[in-house]
Design a protein around this motif. Structure first.
Motif, short mmCIF file in Angstrom:
data_model
loop_
_atom_site.label_atom_id
_atom_site.label_comp_id
_atom_site.label_asym_id
_atom_site.label_seq_id
_atom_site.Cartn_x
_atom_site.Cartn_y
_atom_site.Cartn_z
N TRP A 1 -35.73 -23.26 3.92
CA TRP A 1 -36.35 -21.97 4.21
C TRP A 1 -35.69 -21.35 5.43
CZ3 TRP A 1 -38.34 -21.96 9.13
CH2 TRP A 1 -38.65 -23.21 9.68
N VAL A 2 -35.92 -20.07 5.66
CA VAL A 2 -35.47 -19.37 6.87
C VAL A 2 -36.64 -18.57 7.40
CG1 VAL A 2 -33.04 -19.31 6.21
CG2 VAL A 2 -34.56 -17.46 5.47
N GLY A 3 -36.75 -18.50 8.70
CA GLY A 3 -37.86 -17.77 9.29
C GLY A 3 -38.42 -18.54 10.46
N GLU A 4 -39.74 -18.45 10.64
CA GLU A 4 -40.39 -19.09 11.78
C GLU A 4 -40.93 -20.46 11.39
OE1 GLU A 4 -43.32 -16.66 13.56
OE2 GLU A 4 -42.01 -14.89 13.76
N SER A 5 -40.88 -21.37 12.38
CA SER A 5 -41.39 -22.72 12.16
C SER A 5 -42.91 -22.72 12.26
CB SER A 5 -40.82 -23.69 13.19
OG SER A 5 -39.43 -23.83 13.03
N SER A 6 -43.49 -23.68 11.56
CA SER A 6 -44.94 -23.85 11.57
C SER A 6 -45.35 -24.70 12.76
CB SER A 6 -45.39 -24.52 10.28
OG SER A 6 -46.72 -24.92 10.37
#
Length: 1201
Positions: free
Chosen positions: A961-966
């Motif tokens: 995935w790409v984006g913000e970490s949880s």
């Protein structure tokens, strides 16, 4: 006459009465006799054994008169006190109370030929009309036809027509004027009446009512009774002089005297005419033989050919020139098939005196010997003695035709008879028609014996349709034919009818046979009714039963029913015949008629389990299931209580209804395991839980039919039960978009959704329309997420969320309501619907097998009336345009955690009202079951879902995935939208490229080296989660340099140059600020580029675990085919020769490890664990030299926070 010596020794006596016998009668069956006595009783005797079968009491005084109906079914008796009693002919039981007829003695009773005592109805035993006033009646006798009634009184004889209302007297005879007229008797043909009185008998011509001849004399005291031989040839009289005297009717000559010890009051001939029975005050019935006093003609008529031969031989000895005796003996010898002696006697007759009878006897004898030409000559000579008499001419030609026929000259004989019509036009044609008919019957018999049954039936039908046999007295009119040829003309009509029925049955034409039998019963003379019934109840019964059984076995139910009905119409059917007809009617699905027959079986045998079995089948077929089940239980009770072990054992093959119900319940429970917890009844509009559903099923026709039809172990087909249960419990599911206020469970609980009282509840129109649409589609049950889940019950909510995918998958139909798609929308409107953007509708579309899209007016989208819109190419293309999910993916879809990245991508653009629902809506899609915890927020809900996938399946595609970490774990995204970008797809090597690279590596790398790396990676543990920490097996590459790239513009994300050992340099863009370092500027923070280990690179056939492709709720057969492992490449590899399989796989692994890969950048924390650095784009790494990397490859499991 004085020379006759009275016979005093009867051949036997019937003794049992205590006083004198006044009357007796023989039954038509020739087997029984009834007597009436001064001892006030009647006795029934067996004529063969002489045994008393029954003693009948009831009269208050001595029995004086007795009569038996012609069918033998009723006995009438009269006594000294003027009372008449009626008795059952078979049982001997009284069938009516004594009838007081008169104040004085009853001396005579008689039945009319139609079976009734005239003036008294044998059904009601009430008097009919007014009595005949005629004085003191001594004897009453009906004529054989029943058309006349003769009454003997003290001074005269009166003849009446009993059929008319007025009972007109048609003759008055003075009779025995000097004494009482004591008795009467009619000749069998009804042409003469004889009366007895004082000591003689008078004979009267019934055409003129004038006395004929002289009185029959010889008795010395009063005559009490007279009787006439069945053939009409002899007269017997019983007298107070203790004698029975026998006269010949033809010449009134006394031919025998039989002596009793006391006065004789009654006399009769046996039915066959061979004996005389007489009785009186000696308290017994005596039986006398009359064969010794029979004439040769009488013997020929009765078939006693040996006696006839002996009598004629005596005549030839008495007079050696008696040419007539020789000719007559020739006839007898032909009938005895002694043809040589017959011809010898005929020639002797001619030698004594050439005559008509002599040459006739010669012609008949020659035909018998097969000398046809000589026979014709003899008959031609005989014609010379006829003196031009037409009747004699016809008689001679008929005899010639019969003789030729008997010599197998059938065609010539029949032509001769046809020519007689022209040859003798003035002669009564009846004789010709009688002979023609008789010969036609003989042709039928020969055809029947030769198994030519259709031909036989034609001959018999022609004979039946002839009017030649219509006369009752045909056998009296043409006795000469019986004498000459032994013809049985008396029973010819009955024989013809009988043979006709047999021929039709044997020809396989039961319909015609039954019609022929009915025609016979209607046409036969009443005097032959008993014989006809005996045959019908005997041989015809057997034939019909056998043909009926064959028809039933061949499933020819119409024929079987007709044949069994024929037996039943004979009033001789047993419970077995009714049972068989019931079976045939069941085969025809004539349920109510079969039920009546089954009830008849039970009526005849109340303990017949077969009767109840058939009744159950009929009630079941008539869909009267409650009664059918009750009847079946009665049958089981009968079997349980049967007296014999064999019958009780029959129960072993049957199931009790309770056993069947338990089997059905198990199937129901299994079916409901995959069904919603509660549903709407589309017929009643009520909300039902599972128990209510089961209750509704149990009172349904389908359930009762199932219980009623499953009666044996062989009937217990679980597949059928499953099909019936499935069909009844089929339900429709609603897929829609929530809009404002929707009806909740509390709104409709205990109420009908169709009631107007609920109009004010928001969303009711949609719910009602959904229920009606499901009902119109044929489904009893419907489910909507708005009102079928108790949202106040957390346990139920959790169960529903985890099971919803299964419910949709097992639904018979999912109805998709598109509130934003107006009627008659153009193509493409579905793709624009907001329904495609909702989170829950993803599984509601992917899970069902059958789905239909409805516009906002509840008409089908695009008016597509196909049964399943998933089969519509156009509609599925619109779905693909809107969601990116193509039709093959939908068809092959299987809920599983395998390749989770693709499913996450499909859901990435969808939204839900509650943020956690985007993850919960994927539970079923991914085949997981997890607790539901509203309020945990999206990243935690998604984190728990992804953690479960990795932990249970080892699938790490979700880490792409790409984006913000949880916050849940840095290796997981904070939002489902991080999967919106397609999965990272690097160009794969072709098989040819792999094999080429393997060949190159083989020259550069030792196989042991490659095998060691392969073994290490194969032994690597699977990825796992523990306490939100990911333990990730990977290939780690140490980062030597992280340096930020300068940009003049303000930046929210930064690009860093990253250098790692053994990898080509790469750039990384991230929103996080990284600590920069390089060799000249070292730092304590450590970064690692990792390649998550993918076990599929090992190319093991078992790398796909079946548990990865579903959950414990579903079988794989319920869905599409799960992904298959890589194709077997080894068989076509040119480099395999000389290498082990392990070595080859190791080299192939090295080739793949040298290809670009998707990498993670991990930053080590102070505690030693790592965190993933979130990036805006995929990190693609590639080793510089796979051989050099292999020497220092860092294979390990890294713990990521």
């Amino acid at each position: 006459m004085s020379q006759l010596i009275p016979s005093t020794t009867p051949i036997r006596t019937f003794e049992d009465h205590e006083k004198g016998i006044n009357a007796f009668a023989v039954f038509p069956d020739k087997r029984r006799m009834m007597t009436g006595s001064e001892d006030k009783t009647l006795r029934l005797w067996d004529l063969e054994t002489g045994v008393v079968l029954m003693k009948m009491e009831g009269h208050s005084s001595e029995v004086r008169a007795l009569a038996i109906s012609r069918d033998g079914k009723i006995i009438a008796s009269g006594d000294e006190n003027g009372e008449v009693m009626a008795w059952h002919g078979e049982t001997g039981e009284s069938i009516a109370q004594p009838i007081k007829v008169r104040s004085r003695v009853i001396i005579s009773v008689a039945f009319s030929p139609d079976g009734t005592v005239k003036f008294w109805c044998t059904k009601t035993w009430q008097m009919q009309g007014e009595p005949i006033e005629c004085g003191y009646a001594e004897s009453v006798r009906y004529s054989p036809s029943g058309e006349l009634l003769a009454i003997a009184t003290g001074s005269n004889i009166e003849i009446y027509n009993p059929l008319g209302i007025a009972r007109e007297r048609i003759a008055y005879l003075k009779g025995h004027t000097e004494s009482w007229n004591m008795s009467l008797a009619w000749t069998p043909d009804g042409t003469h009446l004889l009366s007895g009185g004082k000591n003689y008998v008078l004979e009267w011509d019934t055409s003129t009512w004038q006395q004929v001849g002289h009185p029959y004399e010889g008795h010395t005291d009063y005559i009490n009774a007279i009787a006439i031989h069945p053939a009409g040839t002899l007269v017997a009289a019983a007298s107070d002089d203790k004698h029975v005297r026998l006269w010949r009717l033809s010449d009134q000559r006394t031919i025998a005297i039989f002596q009793h010890s006391s006065a004789v009051t009654c006399v009769a001939f046996s039915v066959d005419g061979k004996h005389i029975l007489s009785g009186g005050y000696d308290n017994k019935i005596s039986e006398w033989a009359i064969l010794d006093i029979t004439t040769a003609r009488d013997a020929c008529l009765t078939g006693d050919l040996s006696i006839a031969e002996e009598l004629l031989t005596r005549e030839t000895h008495t007079n050696v020139n008696d040419f007539t005796a020789y000719a007559n003996r020739s006839f007898v010898m032909v009938r005895k098939h002694n043809l040589d002696n017959a011809l010898e006697d005929a020639i002797k007759s001619i030698n004594i005196r050439p005559s008509l009878i002599a040459f006739i006897s010669k012609g008949i004898a020659l035909c018998g010997k097969g000398h046809i030409r000589e026979a014709r000559i003899a008959f031609d000579v005989a014609s010379m003695f006829m003196n031009q008499n037409s009747e004699t001419t016809q008689f001679l030609l008929l005899i010639k035709a019969i003789a030729l026929f008997n010599a197998d000259q059938h065609e010539e004989a029949m032509l001769l008879i046809e020519d007689l019509a022209a040859a003798c036009p003035s002669v009564d044609p009846l004789a010709r028609r009688v002979v023609e008919t008789y010969l036609c019957v003989q042709l039928g018999i020969r055809a029947f014996d030769g198994a030519h049954h259709d031909e036989a039936a034609d001959h018999f039908t022609a004979a039946v349709n002839s009017d030649a046999l219509s006369s009752k007295y045909i056998h009296f009119l043409y006795q000469d034919l019986t004498v000459l040829f032994g013809w049985d003309l008396e029973s010819l009509l009955f024989t013809t009818h009988q043979k006709r029925c047999q021929a039709f049955l044997s020809a396989g034409k039961p319909d015609q046979a039954l019609h022929a039998h009915k025609y016979m019963m209607d046409a036969i003379d009443e005097t032959a009714t008993t014989s006809c019934l005996d045959w019908s109840n005997g041989e015809f019964y057997v034939l019909c039963a056998a043909n009926g059984d064959s028809a039933l076995a061949a499933n020819d139910y119409d024929r079987a029913i007709d044949l069994y009905s024929a037996i039943i119409n004979l009033n001789s059917a047993s419970d077995v015949v009714f049972a068989k007809r019931s079976k045939a009617k069941l085969g025809k699905m004539l349920w109510m008629e079969a039920l009546l027959d089954a009830q008849k079986v039970i009526e005849l045998d109340s303990l017949s389990y077969l009767g109840y079995n058939l009744k159950h089948a009929a009630l079941h077929g008539a869909e009267r299931y409650d009664e059918a089940i009750e009847t079946f239980q009665t049958m089981l009770s009968i079997l349980d209580n049967a007296p014999d072990v064999q019958t009780r054992k029959l129960h072993q093959q049957y199931l009790r209804p309770s056993e069947v119900e338990r089997a059905i319940r198990r199937v129901i429970d299994a079916r409901l395991d995959n069904a919603p917890l509660r549903v709407l009844d589309t017929n009643t509009g009520l909300l039902c839980d599972r128990e209510m559903q089961i209750g509704a099923f149990k009172i349904s026709a389908q359930y009762k039919e199932l219980v009623s039809s499953t009666i044996t172990h062989a009937d217990l087909h679980i597949e059928h039960i499953e099909e019936v249960v499935k069909r009844y419990l089929l339900y429709a599911m609603l897929s829609h978009r929530w809009e404002g206020k929707e009806p909740l469970l509390q709104d409709i609980q205990g109420k009908c959704v169709y009631d107007s009282d609920l109009d004010s509840v928001g969303g009711m129109t949609k719910l009602r329309s959904f229920c009606k649409t499901a009902r119109d589609a044929g489904y009893n049950w419907a489910w909507s997420d708005t009102c079928c889940i108790d949202k106040s019950n957390n346990v139920e909510v959790q169960e529903s969320v985890n099971s919803m995918f299964v419910w949709y998958h097992h639904s018979a139909l999912t109805i998709v309501y598109l509130s934003d798609v107006p009627p008659s929308s153009k193509s493409g409107r579905l793709a624009k619907s907001a329904w495609n953007t909702r989170g829950w509708t993803f599984q509601e579309f992917i899970a069902p097998n059958v789905i239909l899209f409805y516009q906002n007016n509840w008409t089908l989208y695009r008016n597509d009336r196909s049964p399943n819109h998933k089969d519509s190419v156009e509609i599925m293309q619109e779905i693909k345009d809107a969601t990116g999910i193509d039709r093959p993916a939908v068809v092959a879809f299987c809920p599983s955690m395998h390749n989770a990245r693709e499913k996450l991508h499909w859901a990435s653009t969808r939204v839900t009202t509650r943020q956690e629902d985007i993850s919960y809506s994927l539970f079923g899609v991914l085949g997981v079951r997890l607790p539901v915890d509203y309020g945990e927020k999206q990243d935690k809900a998604l984190g728990r879902l992804l953690q479960e996938i990795v932990a249970r399946s080892g699938d790490i595609t979700g880490l792409d995935w790409v984006g913000e970490s949880s916050e849940f774990n840095s290796c997981l995204p904070a939002s489902i939208t991080s999967y919106e970008a397609p999965p990272c797809q690097l160009p794969p090597l072709s098989e040819e490229e792999i094999q080429s690279s393997v060949s190159s590596l083989r020259r550069m790398v030792a196989t042991d080296f490659a095998s060691n790396i392969y073994t290490m990676l194969r032994n690597t543990s699977a990825p796992r989660f523990a306490a939100q920490r990911l333990h990730l097996p990977c290939l780690a590459f140490n980062v030597r340099k992280v340096r930020r790239m300068r940009s003049p513009a303000p930046e929210t994300h930064f690009t860093y140059e990253v250098k790692a050992d053994e990898l080509h340099d790469l750039l990384i863009t991230t929103g996080e600020t990284l600590v920069q370092f390089w060799p000249a500027r070292p730092t304590e923070r450590k970064f690692v580029l990792v390649r998550p280990w993918d076990r599929s690179l090992l190319e093991l056939s078992e790398f796909v675990d079946p548990s990865d492709y579903g959950n414990d709720m579903e079988g794989e057969d319920d869905y599409g085919t799960p992904p298959s492992p890589s194709d077997d490449w080894s068989g076509c590899s040119p480099v395999k020769q000389g290498m082990s399989d392990l070595e080859l796989r190791a080299l192939r692994l090295l080739v793949r490890l040298g290809q670009p890969f998707s990498a993670f950048l991990l930053a080590q924390q102070r505690s030693g664990e790592y965190k993933r650095i979130a990036t805006d784009h995929d990190i693609i790494g590639q080793v510089k030299d796979v051989v050099s990397v292999g020497d220092s490859m860092d294979i390990r499991t890294i713990e990521i926070l």
